[in-house]
Design a protein around this motif. Structure first.
Motif, PDB file in Angstrom:
ATOM      1  N   GLN A   1       0.801  44.849  45.386  1.00 19.91           N
ATOM      2  CA  GLN A   1       1.978  44.992  46.204  1.00 19.91           C
ATOM      3  C   GLN A   1       2.980  45.212  45.177  1.00 19.91           C
ATOM      4  O   GLN A   1       3.925  46.271  45.335  1.00 19.91           O
ATOM      5  CB  GLN A   1       2.028  44.040  46.971  1.00 19.91           C
ATOM      6  N   ALA A   2       3.217  44.736  44.231  1.00 18.71           N
ATOM      7  CA  ALA A   2       4.420  44.753  43.200  1.00 18.71           C
ATOM      8  C   ALA A   2       4.763  46.111  42.598  1.00 18.71           C
ATOM      9  O   ALA A   2       5.684  46.559  42.506  1.00 18.71           O
ATOM     10  CB  ALA A   2       4.736  43.426  42.145  1.00 18.71           C
ATOM     11  N   LYS A   3       3.557  46.488  41.974  1.00 20.81           N
ATOM     12  CA  LYS A   3       3.755  47.838  41.265  1.00 20.81           C
ATOM     13  C   LYS A   3       4.113  48.898  42.105  1.00 20.81           C
ATOM     14  O   LYS A   3       4.747  49.617  41.739  1.00 20.81           O
ATOM     15  CB  LYS A   3       2.204  47.922  40.568  1.00 20.81           C
TER      16      LYS A   3
ATOM     17  N   LEU B   1       8.775  44.500  50.476  1.00 15.33           N
ATOM     18  CA  LEU B   1       8.217  43.367  50.337  1.00 15.33           C
ATOM     19  C   LEU B   1       8.831  41.997  50.450  1.00 15.33           C
ATOM     20  O   LEU B   1       8.230  40.965  51.100  1.00 15.33           O
ATOM     21  CB  LEU B   1       7.377  43.244  48.908  1.00 15.33           C
ATOM     22  N   GLY B   2      10.028  42.203  50.407  1.00 14.87           N
ATOM     23  CA  GLY B   2      10.890  40.892  50.648  1.00 14.87           C
ATOM     24  C   GLY B   2      11.060  39.838  49.226  1.00 14.87           C
ATOM     25  O   GLY B   2      10.169  40.105  48.338  1.00 14.87           O
ATOM     26  N   PRO B   3      11.698  38.690  49.520  1.00 17.69           N
ATOM     27  CA  PRO B   3      11.806  37.804  48.504  1.00 17.69           C
ATOM     28  C   PRO B   3      10.674  36.755  48.478  1.00 17.69           C
ATOM     29  O   PRO B   3      11.023  35.562  48.457  1.00 17.69           O
ATOM     30  CB  PRO B   3      13.318  37.376  48.768  1.00 17.69           C
ATOM     31  N   ILE B   4       9.678  37.088  48.090  1.00 17.50           N
ATOM     32  CA  ILE B   4       8.353  36.489  48.205  1.00 17.50           C
ATOM     33  C   ILE B   4       7.492  36.126  47.035  1.00 17.50           C
ATOM     34  O   ILE B   4       6.385  35.729  47.160  1.00 17.50           O
ATOM     35  CB  ILE B   4       7.727  37.030  49.414  1.00 17.50           C
TER      36      ILE B   4
ATOM     37  N   ASN C   1      14.669  41.138  41.318  1.00 18.40           N
ATOM     38  CA  ASN C   1      15.087  40.619  42.599  1.00 18.40           C
ATOM     39  C   ASN C   1      15.893  39.342  42.833  1.00 18.40           C
ATOM     40  O   ASN C   1      16.442  38.709  43.638  1.00 18.40           O
ATOM     41  CB  ASN C   1      13.904  40.457  43.603  1.00 18.40           C
ATOM     42  N   ARG C   2      16.046  38.739  41.438  1.00 16.60           N
ATOM     43  CA  ARG C   2      16.739  37.581  41.208  1.00 16.60           C
ATOM     44  C   ARG C   2      18.172  37.715  41.386  1.00 16.60           C
ATOM     45  O   ARG C   2      18.939  38.684  40.880  1.00 16.60           O
ATOM     46  CB  ARG C   2      16.464  36.861  39.782  1.00 16.60           C
ATOM     47  N   PRO C   3      18.909  36.814  41.964  1.00 15.00           N
ATOM     48  CA  PRO C   3      18.425  35.617  42.758  1.00 15.00           C
ATOM     49  C   PRO C   3      17.870  36.137  43.965  1.00 15.00           C
ATOM     50  O   PRO C   3      18.385  36.773  44.825  1.00 15.00           O
ATOM     51  CB  PRO C   3      19.439  34.702  42.962  1.00 15.00           C
ATOM     52  N   SER C   4      16.534  35.519  44.519  1.00 10.48           N
ATOM     53  CA  SER C   4      16.034  35.934  45.754  1.00 10.48           C
ATOM     54  C   SER C   4      16.613  35.147  46.872  1.00 10.48           C
ATOM     55  O   SER C   4      16.929  33.755  46.516  1.00 10.48           O
ATOM     56  CB  SER C   4      14.383  35.744  45.655  1.00 10.48           C
ATOM     57  N   GLY C   5      16.958  35.608  47.799  1.00 14.79           N
ATOM     58  CA  GLY C   5      17.553  34.889  48.865  1.00 14.79           C
ATOM     59  C   GLY C   5      16.902  34.531  49.945  1.00 14.79           C
ATOM     60  O   GLY C   5      15.588  33.886  49.863  1.00 14.79           O
TER      61      GLY C   5
ATOM     62  N   ASN D   1      15.492  35.550  56.429  1.00 11.72           N
ATOM     63  CA  ASN D   1      15.883  35.065  57.733  1.00 11.72           C
ATOM     64  C   ASN D   1      14.956  34.603  58.727  1.00 11.72           C
ATOM     65  O   ASN D   1      15.022  34.576  60.061  1.00 11.72           O
ATOM     66  CB  ASN D   1      16.811  36.108  58.220  1.00 11.72           C
ATOM     67  N   LEU D   2      13.592  34.426  58.197  1.00  9.23           N
ATOM     68  CA  LEU D   2      12.437  34.144  59.060  1.00  9.23           C
ATOM     69  C   LEU D   2      12.020  32.667  58.588  1.00  9.23           C
ATOM     70  O   LEU D   2      12.193  31.848  59.513  1.00  9.23           O
ATOM     71  CB  LEU D   2      11.522  35.136  59.332  1.00  9.23           C
ATOM     72  N   PHE D   3      11.620  32.769  57.258  1.00  4.51           N
ATOM     73  CA  PHE D   3      10.813  31.279  56.880  1.00  4.51           C
ATOM     74  C   PHE D   3      10.846  31.429  55.537  1.00  4.51           C
ATOM     75  O   PHE D   3      10.468  30.235  54.808  1.00  4.51           O
ATOM     76  CB  PHE D   3       9.389  31.144  57.684  1.00  4.51           C
ATOM     77  N   VAL D   4      11.395  32.242  54.748  1.00  2.40           N
ATOM     78  CA  VAL D   4      11.460  32.204  53.134  1.00  2.40           C
ATOM     79  C   VAL D   4      13.163  31.981  53.082  1.00  2.40           C
ATOM     80  O   VAL D   4      13.882  32.722  53.367  1.00  2.40           O
ATOM     81  CB  VAL D   4      10.907  33.660  52.810  1.00  2.40           C
ATOM     82  N   ALA D   5      13.409  31.150  52.055  1.00  5.03           N
ATOM     83  CA  ALA D   5      14.655  30.902  51.616  1.00  5.03           C
ATOM     84  C   ALA D   5      14.639  30.199  50.262  1.00  5.03           C
ATOM     85  O   ALA D   5      14.246  29.400  49.793  1.00  5.03           O
ATOM     86  CB  ALA D   5      15.275  30.101  52.655  1.00  5.03           C
TER      87      ALA D   5
END
Length: 406
Positions: free
Chosen positions: A333-335, A355-358, A384-388, A391-395
């Motif tokens: 997915q990253a590529k 993809l989001g901050p995952i 992506n750093r710093p990843s935030g 707003n669901l379950f990743v933080a």
């Protein structure tokens, strides 16, 4: 191309992990024996606390780096503290019944519940780093407000909503219960809420798109740690292992992906339809890649969170097919998230990105700890750093897991 297992980065690899990596083949062989899967999934003899998503060692490392002003942790901390989730004036918004339809429509308490749970985790982290008791008390206020009020989740998205919020609550509770020096008088009531309101909605799993069941099992595993319930752990872990194998394809799976037996995907045509019409299967492809990367990110993130909680509890899922599927899913997915051209054989030549901050948790485990070269994932993680938060379950995972070998 899939992520390739380049030479281990031994300078970054603790000695005891060399032993883990060296025995990966043995573990794989043992898993093929009758009863071995059940043994590999068994709950720890003694639960480690705090032990959901982040360990005390990781928290100590994070605190040290932030107080020293080191990057990327100080920037990640500043980002977290500036967010609405760290506000000391936040007012909890609990409901007795949270009703969430498809895509949270209707949205009766769905956003409030998820965001209060993230806020409880955020302020718990802020407490640990600052030792400012106001943050611990705010986290407790949020958890107490919901444990005194909520009785049920309803409508079509209830299982997913419960999984999302139920993934954040135990992370907050573990930090407060096991590190706060003050009193949390209602911690037992909070545990009762998790057992009676959250677990019944998630523990039996889902036959919807795979991100549902993965998020639900993440929540169940976290809850099992807080409740120290080995039966819940075992049940959730069995479903998680089956779903992970059915969510991320490896060429070793055969001509078509693995399936979850209860879904009765017993023909190639059914499998292709479930995989969003994709009929060419490549290592790292997920069941939702051709749907969109947002939902794919939810599934990958949940896999990484369960693997990380398991590691803290002394169970090495990174050395099993879970780790390999996670590594390959991240790289695949990253590529494309980074802009590589999409071949016509993949989703008709068109992808919906986001993809989001995952990536931080899986990248840290597989690259920094185990030494795999993960160029695609590394490039996206650094970008992506710093990843935030999603707003669901990743933080705040750059803060807690970025280059954190603890």
């Amino acid at each position: 191309m899939p992520e390739t297992p380049t030479a281990p980065l031994r300078r970054r690899r603790p000695a005891f992990l060399v032993t883990i990596a060296a025995t990966a083949a043995l573990v794989a062989g043992l898993l093929s024996l009758p009863g071995a899967q059940q043994q590999a999934e068994a709950a720890p003899a003694t639960f480690v606390h705090p032990g959901v998503g982040v360990s005390r060692g990781q928290l100590d490392f994070t605190r040290t780096q932030v107080l020293a002003g080191a990057q990327p942790w100080k920037g990640a901390y500043d980002q977290m503290l500036a967010s609405k989730y760290a506000s000391l004036t936040r007012t909890p918004a609990p409901r007795s019944v949270v009703e969430c339809g498809s895509y949270s429509n209707p949205n009766y308490g769905c956003t409030d519940e998820r965001e209060d749970a993230i806020a409880a985790y955020t302020t718990a982290l802020a407490w640990y780093i600052t030792r400012d008791v106001r943050y611990a008390q705010k986290s407790i206020q949020l958890m107490d407000a919901w444990s005194a009020t909520i009785t049920d989740h309803t409508n079509s998205n209830a299982p997913l909503q419960t999984g999302w919020a139920g993934s954040s609550w135990p992370k907050a509770a573990e930090i407060i219960k096991y590190t706060y020096t003050g009193t949390w008088a209602n911690s037992a009531r909070f545990g009762t809420m998790l057992r009676n309101v959250y677990l019944p909605e998630i523990i039996n799993g889902s036959n919807s798109n795979g991100n549902w069941e993965l998020s639900m099992m993440e929540a169940a595993i976290g809850i099992s740690v807080f409740l120290e319930d080995k039966g819940v752990w075992d049940s959730a872990m069995a479903k998680f292992r089956t779903r992970t194998a059915a969510y991320v394809y490896l060429s070793s799976d055969g001509a078509v992906p693995k399936t979850v037996p209860s879904q009765n995907l017993n023909t190639t045509a059914k499998i292709v339809a479930y995989w969003q019409g994709q009929s060419t299967f490549t290592t790292g492809l997920t069941q939702e890649t051709c749907r969109d990367f947002v939902h794919t990110g939810y599934g990958i993130s949940a896999i990484s969170h369960v693997a990380e909680t398991s590691r803290i509890q002394g169970i090495d899922l990174y050395g099993t097919d879970v780790g390999e599927r996670l590594r390959q899913a991240l790289g695949f997915q990253a590529k494309y998230q980074m802009g590589e051209a999409v071949p016509s054989s993949l989703c008709g030549g068109s992808l919906t990105l986001g993809l989001g901050p995952i990536t931080e948790v899986g990248y840290n485990a597989m690259h920094n700890r185990l030494g795999y070269g993960m160029t695609n994932t590394q490039n996206l993680t650094m970008q992506n750093r710093p990843s935030g938060t999603n707003n669901l379950f990743v933080a705040w995972e750059t803060l807690t897991h970025g280059d954190n070998l603890s």
